[in-house]
Design a protein around this motif. Sequence first.
Motif, mmCIF file in Angstrom:
data_model
loop_
_atom_site.group_PDB
_atom_site.id
_atom_site.type_symbol
_atom_site.label_atom_id
_atom_site.label_comp_id
_atom_site.label_asym_id
_atom_site.label_seq_id
_atom_site.Cartn_x
_atom_site.Cartn_y
_atom_site.Cartn_z
ATOM 1 N N SER A 33 0.816 -1.219 0.000
ATOM 2 C CA SER A 33 0.000 0.000 0.000
ATOM 3 C C SER A 33 0.845 1.264 0.000
ATOM 4 C CB SER A 33 -0.937 0.007 1.215
ATOM 5 O OG SER A 33 -0.208 0.209 2.416
ATOM 6 N N LEU A 34 2.092 1.162 0.484
ATOM 7 C CA LEU A 34 2.904 2.363 0.669
ATOM 8 C C LEU A 34 4.024 2.526 -0.347
ATOM 9 C CD1 LEU A 34 3.290 2.350 4.560
ATOM 10 C CD2 LEU A 34 1.713 3.710 3.186
ATOM 11 N N PHE A 35 4.500 1.412 -0.929
ATOM 12 C CA PHE A 35 5.674 1.501 -1.795
ATOM 13 C C PHE A 35 5.505 0.659 -3.053
ATOM 14 C CE2 PHE A 35 7.318 1.915 2.616
ATOM 15 C CZ PHE A 35 7.778 3.231 2.537
ATOM 16 N N LYS A 36 6.312 0.984 -4.044
ATOM 17 C CA LYS A 36 6.397 0.159 -5.237
ATOM 18 C C LYS A 36 7.514 -0.858 -5.016
ATOM 19 C CE LYS A 36 4.712 3.689 -8.457
ATOM 20 N NZ LYS A 36 4.997 4.463 -9.675
ATOM 21 N N THR A 37 7.338 -2.060 -5.566
ATOM 22 C CA THR A 37 8.326 -3.111 -5.351
ATOM 23 C C THR A 37 9.636 -2.767 -6.042
ATOM 24 O OG1 THR A 37 6.578 -4.763 -5.253
ATOM 25 C CG2 THR A 37 8.809 -5.565 -5.613
ATOM 26 N N ASN A 38 10.725 -2.847 -5.286
ATOM 27 C CA ASN A 38 12.069 -2.663 -5.827
ATOM 28 C C ASN A 38 12.981 -3.648 -5.101
ATOM 29 O OD1 ASN A 38 14.944 -1.312 -5.580
ATOM 30 N ND2 ASN A 38 14.004 -0.463 -7.405
ATOM 31 N N LYS A 39 13.198 -4.821 -5.701
ATOM 32 C CA LYS A 39 13.870 -5.911 -4.996
ATOM 33 C C LYS A 39 15.253 -5.531 -4.487
ATOM 34 C CE LYS A 39 11.618 -10.007 -6.899
ATOM 35 N NZ LYS A 39 11.846 -11.311 -7.552
ATOM 36 N N LEU A 40 16.016 -4.803 -5.289
ATOM 37 C CA LEU A 40 17.392 -4.500 -4.899
ATOM 38 C C LEU A 40 17.466 -3.737 -3.586
ATOM 39 C CD1 LEU A 40 19.017 -3.556 -8.331
ATOM 40 C CD2 LEU A 40 19.312 -5.662 -7.022
ATOM 41 N N SER A 41 16.477 -2.899 -3.314
ATOM 42 C CA SER A 41 16.531 -2.073 -2.109
ATOM 43 C C SER A 41 15.690 -2.625 -0.968
ATOM 44 C CB SER A 41 16.059 -0.650 -2.428
ATOM 45 O OG SER A 41 14.704 -0.641 -2.835
ATOM 46 N N MET A 42 14.859 -3.634 -1.223
ATOM 47 C CA MET A 42 13.903 -4.084 -0.216
ATOM 48 C C MET A 42 14.232 -5.437 0.407
ATOM 49 S SD MET A 42 10.354 -2.994 -2.086
ATOM 50 C CE MET A 42 9.370 -1.740 -1.268
ATOM 51 N N HIS A 43 15.100 -6.215 -0.214
ATOM 52 C CA HIS A 43 15.320 -7.593 0.216
ATOM 53 C C HIS A 43 16.026 -7.738 1.553
ATOM 54 C CE1 HIS A 43 14.736 -10.655 -3.260
ATOM 55 N NE2 HIS A 43 13.615 -10.160 -2.803
#
Length: 373
Positions: A243-253
């Motif tokens: 709900s708050l962010f767009k998926t960005n694997k490099l920065s979220m994992h």
Amino acid sequence: MKIKEEKILVREIVDGYEADEETGKIVGYRGNLNIRPPYQRQYIHQENEDFKMALMESVYYHRPINLIYFADKGDGKFELLDGQQRIMTIAGYIRKGLCHIILDGRETFWSSMSDEGRKKIMDYELHVYICKGKHSELMKWFQTINTGAEALSDQELRNSLYPGAWTTSAQYYFTRAGNQQRMCSKYMKGDRERQEHLERIIEWMTGSSKDSEIRKFMALHQHEENADGLWEYFKEVYGWIESLFKTNKLSMHNLNWGDLHRKYGMKTYNPEDTKKKQQELLKDLEVKKKSGIYEYILGGEVQPALLNLRTFDENTKTTIYQQQEGKCAICGEAMAYDDAHADHIKPWSKGGRTEESNCQVVHRRCNQSKGAR
């Protein structure tokens, strides 16, 4: 613990072989052998054609393969202690045509093999050691016979210590392929098949990556009927992130989203603002630690240290120090080079860049007092 040796034909092992992709349950040996108890890893040779071909050719030519171990559960029921990869490969060849062997220079699948060739495979004798004892004895033996093989992951070992309906259910939710895997892999690092997604969600829920805390959590829930609560918790955190962010694997994992959810989950945000700010910071070359973006935004954008912003290099500092004739740009007093700090004239928060034209050299104490103001 008692151990006895038996020779069991391949045709007996594959009799009643079933692999339920939905639940992850795999049985064979006329339905009496649980091939994937909680302590067993997933099938790790799915893409390893060399392993599968070498194994099936050994079976076809009646060459010896490694010993297989069953745990005798009583009433004619067994659990596989060691040999899962071998049994699943053999059954996969016979039941599903999942690999081929080379016979007379040709790729030969089960469907194209002669009746004589099929009989040779079906009549192959597997050397099976059947072990009977307490669960603790069996698990100790399980670890012993796996020494020297591909090491079990920490979570695979934990699963062996806390078997039961809860662990089986947790594996179903966090190990099976499909939509659940795609959801987990968006925000979790690690190998799903090595139980690392299950390990991550327990870390999220407990707030700790310590082995002792994860074991305590599993011991607490071991005798529950299912792990539905763990999955519901994941969906709650997952929905909050989405709900708050767009998926960005490099920065979220690499984030412990459980910790962030505990800290900020009850606060109200404007999703358009959080997503816009996320995209700006991901593109900002001044931000060196992209994984820090999320707590920076959730915390009200007051902790730039989370972003590990670019700093001026030594050459720039030396150039500006010389231009200022060794005097502080704030108080005007002389300062030793070692006491000098390269500072942004226009702060990063107001659009200032880390470039020579935006650099001034100041006393460290003056910079600290400037930051306080």
